[in-house]
Scaffold this active site. Structure first.
Site, PDB file in Angstrom:
ATOM      1  N   LYS A 105     -10.324   3.705   5.851  1.00 55.15           N
ATOM      2  CA  LYS A 105      -9.663   4.871   5.251  1.00 55.15           C
ATOM      3  C   LYS A 105      -9.041   4.516   3.903  1.00 55.15           C
ATOM      4  O   LYS A 105      -9.299   5.180   2.896  1.00 55.15           O
ATOM      5  CB  LYS A 105      -8.564   5.385   6.190  1.00 55.15           C
ATOM      6  N   ASN A 106      -8.218   3.482   3.873  1.00 54.29           N
ATOM      7  CA  ASN A 106      -7.447   3.235   2.652  1.00 54.29           C
ATOM      8  C   ASN A 106      -8.298   2.683   1.511  1.00 54.29           C
ATOM      9  O   ASN A 106      -7.876   2.710   0.358  1.00 54.29           O
ATOM     10  CB  ASN A 106      -6.233   2.349   2.948  1.00 54.29           C
TER      11      ASN A 106
ATOM     12  N   CYS B  22       2.101  11.112   4.917  1.00 49.05           N
ATOM     13  CA  CYS B  22       3.002  10.926   6.055  1.00 49.05           C
ATOM     14  C   CYS B  22       4.435  10.690   5.591  1.00 49.05           C
ATOM     15  O   CYS B  22       4.670   9.973   4.613  1.00 49.05           O
ATOM     16  CB  CYS B  22       2.534   9.741   6.892  1.00 49.05           C
TER      17      CYS B  22
ATOM     18  N   ASP C 129       1.036  -0.656   8.934  1.00 50.79           N
ATOM     19  CA  ASP C 129       0.246   0.406   9.567  1.00 50.79           C
ATOM     20  C   ASP C 129      -0.048   0.124  11.041  1.00 50.79           C
ATOM     21  O   ASP C 129      -0.500   1.020  11.761  1.00 50.79           O
ATOM     22  CB  ASP C 129      -1.072   0.618   8.808  1.00 50.79           C
TER      23      ASP C 129
ATOM     24  N   ARG D 195       9.030   6.672  -0.513  1.00 51.57           N
ATOM     25  CA  ARG D 195       7.740   6.494  -1.180  1.00 51.57           C
ATOM     26  C   ARG D 195       7.702   6.913  -2.658  1.00 51.57           C
ATOM     27  O   ARG D 195       6.890   7.763  -3.055  1.00 51.57           O
ATOM     28  CB  ARG D 195       6.640   7.218  -0.392  1.00 51.57           C
TER      29      ARG D 195
ATOM     30  N   ARG E 120      -6.255  12.642  10.195  1.00 53.67           N
ATOM     31  CA  ARG E 120      -6.223  12.227   8.794  1.00 53.67           C
ATOM     32  C   ARG E 120      -6.869  10.868   8.621  1.00 53.67           C
ATOM     33  O   ARG E 120      -7.418  10.567   7.575  1.00 53.67           O
ATOM     34  CB  ARG E 120      -4.767  12.065   8.329  1.00 53.67           C
TER      35      ARG E 120
HETATM   36  N1  EPU Z   1       7.267   1.501  -3.731  1.00 54.41           N
HETATM   37  C1  EPU Z   1       8.191   1.799  -4.722  1.00 54.41           C
HETATM   38  N2  EPU Z   1       7.732   2.238  -5.934  1.00 54.41           N
HETATM   39  C2  EPU Z   1       6.407   2.419  -6.182  1.00 54.41           C
HETATM   40  C3  EPU Z   1       5.476   2.127  -5.174  1.00 54.41           C
HETATM   41  C4  EPU Z   1       5.936   1.672  -3.952  1.00 54.41           C
HETATM   42  O1  EPU Z   1       9.396   1.656  -4.520  1.00 54.41           O
HETATM   43  O2  EPU Z   1       6.069   2.835  -7.289  1.00 54.41           O
HETATM   44  C5  EPU Z   1       7.740   0.996  -2.429  1.00 54.41           C
HETATM   45  C6  EPU Z   1       7.459   1.981  -1.294  1.00 54.41           C
HETATM   46  O3  EPU Z   1       8.503   2.914  -1.148  1.00 54.41           O
HETATM   47  C7  EPU Z   1       7.334   1.056  -0.103  1.00 54.41           C
HETATM   48  C8  EPU Z   1       6.705  -0.198  -0.701  1.00 54.41           C
HETATM   49  O4  EPU Z   1       6.970  -0.133  -2.103  1.00 54.41           O
HETATM   50  O5  EPU Z   1       8.603   0.731   0.382  1.00 54.41           O
HETATM   51  C9  EPU Z   1       5.212  -0.319  -0.488  1.00 54.41           C
HETATM   52  O6  EPU Z   1       4.537   0.867  -0.854  1.00 54.41           O
HETATM   53  P1  EPU Z   1       3.001   0.900  -1.283  1.00 54.41           P
HETATM   54  O7  EPU Z   1       2.926   1.442  -2.651  1.00 54.41           O
HETATM   55  O8  EPU Z   1       2.388  -0.420  -1.002  1.00 54.41           O
HETATM   56  O9  EPU Z   1       2.412   1.945  -0.247  1.00 54.41           O
HETATM   57  P2  EPU Z   1       1.551   3.238  -0.522  1.00 54.41           P
HETATM   58  O10 EPU Z   1       0.612   3.009  -1.643  1.00 54.41           O
HETATM   59  O11 EPU Z   1       2.427   4.433  -0.552  1.00 54.41           O
HETATM   60  C10 EPU Z   1      -0.400   2.452   1.046  1.00 54.41           C
HETATM   61  C11 EPU Z   1      -1.179   3.054   2.176  1.00 54.41           C
HETATM   62  C12 EPU Z   1      -0.286   3.150   3.402  1.00 54.41           C
HETATM   63  C13 EPU Z   1       0.202   1.756   3.765  1.00 54.41           C
HETATM   64  C14 EPU Z   1       0.889   1.101   2.559  1.00 54.41           C
HETATM   65  C15 EPU Z   1       1.281  -0.336   2.813  1.00 54.41           C
HETATM   66  C16 EPU Z   1      -2.803   4.509   1.165  1.00 54.41           C
HETATM   67  C17 EPU Z   1      -3.180   5.873   0.790  1.00 54.41           C
HETATM   68  N3  EPU Z   1      -1.626   4.367   1.781  1.00 54.41           N
HETATM   69  O12 EPU Z   1       0.707   3.314   0.819  1.00 54.41           O
HETATM   70  O13 EPU Z   1      -1.095   3.652   4.439  1.00 54.41           O
HETATM   71  O14 EPU Z   1       1.123   1.840   4.825  1.00 54.41           O
HETATM   72  O15 EPU Z   1       0.017   1.140   1.423  1.00 54.41           O
HETATM   73  O16 EPU Z   1       0.205  -1.102   3.187  1.00 54.41           O
HETATM   74  O17 EPU Z   1      -3.540   3.559   0.948  1.00 54.41           O
HETATM   75  C18 EPU Z   1      -1.434   4.673   6.537  1.00 54.41           C
HETATM   76  O18 EPU Z   1      -2.637   4.383   6.396  1.00 54.41           O
HETATM   77  O19 EPU Z   1      -0.949   5.109   7.612  1.00 54.41           O
HETATM   78  C19 EPU Z   1      -0.544   4.475   5.409  1.00 54.41           C
HETATM   79  C20 EPU Z   1       0.682   5.016   5.357  1.00 54.41           C
END
Ligand code: EPU
Length: 406
Positions: A10-11, A105, A293, A110, A385
């Site tokens: 998915k990701n 979610c 995850d 985030r 999803r």
């Molecule tokens: N963060 C910030 N600022 C930013 C970006 C991130 O403070 O600009 C913080 C976030 O709040 C969090 C941490 O950094 O505390 C990590 O966030 P990250 O950006 O790595 O997560 P994401 O891109 O929002 C993706 C996956 C998530 C998965 C996370 C961590 C996708 C679409 N989503 O989210 O997937 O949990 O990386 O591996 O790829 C899921 O599949 O259920 C899911 C939520």
């Protein structure tokens, strides 16, 4: 008991689909999972003017040559978190992106400040108003970017924009998840010049033009893990085929520590039961640590392990909404700050429970498989999803699970 083949990731899919906008020729992507997040992204590409041919379970071909718009409104972005990848993809394509804030979610605040910081460093002017991010650049210019924290989304977004910038970009402190490497491989197959994905520094030599390609996405790391946990939860003997065992080391190590038997071949993992499963301590971390995850399904599994376990969530501060539902099923759980204390019980019992986010849904399915009696799981659209036909897959392994229309 039995064998099951894991779906495409998915990701990784939700990054590769928007990345097709970075060229002007058709790209074909294979092994996409047939999940709602993929459908939502296809609708966004069509809205932007791309020609799309999608045969679920087979391939997706995107011809982006007709894309003129760079505006993605809220009703589209609201359907999934990964809609934020339209920012990097459109910025790289045309130097213009107007993308409403993403949905997805509800597992914590985030923010996307690191994504925006990366785009600014590449020379884009960013305005963030009225729930829409406006990013504009006459010309993107390669830059050195240091992320303040490890971010999967930020790394992917900046990689996409930088692939088309003029000159060199270096990303320090990037995420190293398997889908980062997969996206880099996809972009490189389009002619991008990206080195170091999966390490502590990613180096990108920007290219003026990228070409169409055909690419197969990697198997889903989290579906693999969820199936491993479900197998352990039911004390089943399950072989998961078509996966990448090296992506699963953190979970495999924890299951072995619990006493579950896990063996691996090149592209399969077999999980077999042991009479007793011991409590363990888990802490989520960025890859190659234990993935956030899988935190929720793992918490469900530990509800019936012998002894007291702890599960600490370090990535998303509110990824605990499954706990109330697990308590309804008889779990003995306490939340202290960001750590769950789990006192293993001999029995969980079925109850009506409600899904609040994708992986909470996976946790409730795992708990339902372990529980005595019938568990009714509501709001299953969250599960759809990210998991392809989860009930069919589990049923094929002998689980008594079915979907009912209300
Ligand atoms: N963060 C910030 N600022 C930013 C970006 C991130 O403070 O600009 C913080 C976030 O709040 C969090 C941490 O950094 O505390 C990590 O966030 P990250 O950006 O790595 O997560 P994401 O891109 O929002 C993706 C996956 C998530 C998965 C996370 C961590 C996708 C679409 N989503 O989210 O997937 O949990 O990386 O591996 O790829 C899921 O599949 O259920 C899911 C939520």
């Amino acid at each position: 008991m039995g064998e099951i083949t894991v779906s495409g990731g998915k990701n990784t899919s939700v990054a590769v689909i928007p990345a097709t906008l970075l060229c002007d020729a058709p790209c074909t992507i294979e092994n996409l999972p047939d999940i709602d997040d993929v459908h939502a992204l296809i609708e966004i590409l069509e809205h932007l003017g791309a020609r799309v041919e999608y045969v679920p379970g087979h391939h997706l071909t995107v011809d982006p040559s007709g894309v003129k718009s760079c505006h993605v409104p809220f009703p589209y972005t609201n359907r999934l978190r990964a809609s934020y990848y339209l920012l990097g993809a459109l910025l790289g394509r045309s130097g213009c992106a107007e993308v409403a804030y993403p949905g997805g979610c509800d597992i914590g605040s985030r923010p996307i400040d690191q994504h925006l910081k990366g785009f600014s460093a590449l020379g884009a002017k960013i305005e963030d108003r009225g729930g829409v991010v406006y990013a504009k650049a006459e010309k993107l210019q390669g830059a050195d970017i240091f992320f303040d924290m490890v971010t999967v989304g930020g790394t992917i977004n900046v990689m996409m924009a930088a692939a088309k910038a003029e000159g060199n970009t270096v990303i320090y402190n990037p995420a190293k998840e398997p889908h980062i490497v997969d996206l880099a491989n996809f972009l490189n197959s389009m002619g991008a010049k990206i080195k170091g994905a999966g390490t502590d520094v990613i180096r990108i030599r920007g290219q003026q033009k990228l070409r169409g390609t055909t690419y197969t996405v990697i198997p889903d790391q989290i579906e693999t893990g969820t199936l491993m946990i479900a197998a352990a939860a039911t004390r089943g003997d399950v072989t998961i085929r078509g996966c990448i065992p090296t992506h699963m080391e953190a979970l495999t190590a924890k299951l072995l520590e619990m006493g579950v038997r896990v063996t691996q071949s090149d592209d399969s993992i077999r999980v077999r039961p042991q009479s007793e499963q011991r409590a363990v301590n888990v802490k989520t971390q960025v890859y190659p640590g234990f993935p956030t995850d899988l935190q929720q399904p793992m918490t469900a599994l530990l509800c019936m392990a012998t002894g007291t376990s702890t599960v600490s969530e370090t990535i998303f501060e509110q990824r605990f909404k499954h706990l109330d539902e697990l308590r309804r099923m008889g779990a003995k759980i306490k939340l202290m700050d960001r750590t769950v204390l789990i006192e293993g019980v001999r029995e969980l019992y079925g109850a009506p429970v409600t899904v609040t986010d994708l992986r909470a849904g996976a946790a409730l399915v795992v708990a339902g498989l372990m529980a005595k009696g019938i568990t009714e799981i509501y709001e299953t659209s969250y599960i759809d999803r990210g998991y392809e036909r989860i009930e069919e897959k589990l049923r094929s392994l002998g689980a008594d699970i079915r979907r009912e229309k209300l």
